[in-house]
Scaffold this motif. Sequence first.
Motif, PDB file in Angstrom:
ATOM      1  N   GLU A 299       0.604  -1.259  -0.045  1.00 20.75           N
ATOM      2  CA  GLU A 299       0.158  -0.069  -0.033  1.00 20.75           C
ATOM      3  C   GLU A 299       1.047   1.161   0.040  1.00 20.75           C
ATOM      4  N   ARG A 300       1.779   1.113   0.675  1.00 20.34           N
ATOM      5  CA  ARG A 300       2.854   2.292   0.717  1.00 20.34           C
ATOM      6  C   ARG A 300       3.496   2.701  -0.497  1.00 20.34           C
ATOM      7  N   LEU A 301       3.983   1.441  -0.929  1.00 18.62           N
ATOM      8  CA  LEU A 301       4.581   1.591  -2.358  1.00 18.62           C
ATOM      9  C   LEU A 301       3.663   2.213  -3.362  1.00 18.62           C
ATOM     10  N   ASP A 302       2.518   1.432  -3.487  1.00 22.79           N
ATOM     11  CA  ASP A 302       1.621   2.271  -4.331  1.00 22.79           C
ATOM     12  C   ASP A 302       1.345   3.542  -4.091  1.00 22.79           C
ATOM     13  N   PHE A 303       1.351   3.974  -3.108  1.00 27.62           N
ATOM     14  CA  PHE A 303       1.036   5.423  -2.765  1.00 27.62           C
ATOM     15  C   PHE A 303       2.304   6.371  -3.147  1.00 27.62           C
ATOM     16  N   LEU A 304       3.403   5.963  -2.878  1.00 31.23           N
ATOM     17  CA  LEU A 304       4.551   6.658  -3.498  1.00 31.23           C
ATOM     18  C   LEU A 304       4.695   6.569  -4.823  1.00 31.23           C
ATOM     19  N   GLU A 305       4.518   5.501  -5.625  1.00 28.14           N
ATOM     20  CA  GLU A 305       4.528   5.441  -6.917  1.00 28.14           C
ATOM     21  C   GLU A 305       3.390   6.485  -7.537  1.00 28.14           C
ATOM     22  N   GLU A 306       2.231   6.510  -7.011  1.00 34.96           N
ATOM     23  CA  GLU A 306       1.042   7.701  -7.345  1.00 34.96           C
ATOM     24  C   GLU A 306       1.781   8.942  -6.964  1.00 34.96           C
TER      25      GLU A 306
ATOM     26  N   LEU B 115       4.150  14.071  -9.281  1.00 35.25           N
ATOM     27  CA  LEU B 115       5.357  14.923  -9.365  1.00 35.25           C
ATOM     28  C   LEU B 115       5.736  15.055 -10.672  1.00 35.25           C
ATOM     29  N   ALA B 116       5.780  13.852 -11.527  1.00 37.04           N
ATOM     30  CA  ALA B 116       6.553  14.029 -12.922  1.00 37.04           C
ATOM     31  C   ALA B 116       5.420  14.750 -13.715  1.00 37.04           C
ATOM     32  N   HIS B 117       4.140  14.635 -13.461  1.00 36.05           N
ATOM     33  CA  HIS B 117       3.290  15.454 -14.365  1.00 36.05           C
ATOM     34  C   HIS B 117       3.172  16.896 -13.769  1.00 36.05           C
TER      35      HIS B 117
ATOM     36  N   LEU C   1       4.711  22.636 -15.171  1.00 38.58           N
ATOM     37  CA  LEU C   1       5.407  23.413 -14.704  1.00 38.58           C
ATOM     38  C   LEU C   1       6.555  24.062 -15.890  1.00 38.58           C
ATOM     39  N   LEU C   2       7.242  23.084 -16.505  1.00 38.92           N
ATOM     40  CA  LEU C   2       8.009  23.366 -17.458  1.00 38.92           C
ATOM     41  C   LEU C   2       7.238  23.886 -18.861  1.00 38.92           C
ATOM     42  N   GLU C   3       6.068  23.630 -18.860  1.00 48.47           N
ATOM     43  CA  GLU C   3       5.143  24.008 -20.299  1.00 48.47           C
ATOM     44  C   GLU C   3       4.938  25.451 -20.097  1.00 48.47           C
ATOM     45  N   THR C   4       4.569  25.964 -18.384  1.00 45.36           N
ATOM     46  CA  THR C   4       4.089  27.144 -18.187  1.00 45.36           C
ATOM     47  C   THR C   4       5.179  27.949 -18.309  1.00 45.36           C
ATOM     48  N   ILE C   5       6.539  27.615 -17.855  1.00 44.97           N
ATOM     49  CA  ILE C   5       7.676  28.446 -17.745  1.00 44.97           C
ATOM     50  C   ILE C   5       7.948  28.789 -19.280  1.00 44.97           C
TER      51      ILE C   5
END
Length: 181
Positions: A42-49, A54-56, A61-65
């Motif tokens: 459950e913790r692993l699934d949460f961290l992967e999400e 964060l990647a999204h 953010l890069l697109e906005t910049i």
Amino acid sequence: VSLPDDLDPDAVEADIRSLQGRLNAIGSVNPLAQEEYDSEKERLDFLEEQQADLAHAEDTLLETISEINTTASERFLETYDAIQDSFADLFAELFGQGASAQLTDDTRDTPPDTSVFHIAQPRGKRPVTLNQLSSGEKTLTAIALLFAIYLVKPSPFCILDEVDAPLDDANVGRFCDIVLE
């Protein structure tokens, strides 16, 4: 149950004792292992999400910049061109007919991270930089640039402290006309 004929009962018993010894050496099974696994999963699934979020967010953010930089560059160039036109007009008004001035930048490829220079040509002189002008000419050039900026991007007020000090009487009159205008 029938056993194969070639089976040696003593060898089978030895294998059973050996396997029981290895099983005993493993020790007892953790009864909470499945529960710990589920918790860690459950913790692993949460961290992967979270990592995917964060990647999204980084991509967004890069697109906005990039959009902000594009908009800032466009607005800088529009403002720069408008200020350049106003500067040329005001310079000619302050220095008289035949005088000209222009703003130039080191490159238009990277606004607004560009350096801006100006070239002034008072009436009857060759084009020069600010350092080559007299103190009165420097003052009038600075006034022309300052007011050109205010014409394009007005400010609610402007404090000018002893701006006319290096000017002669004729240039003080021109300065006052520009201020009144």
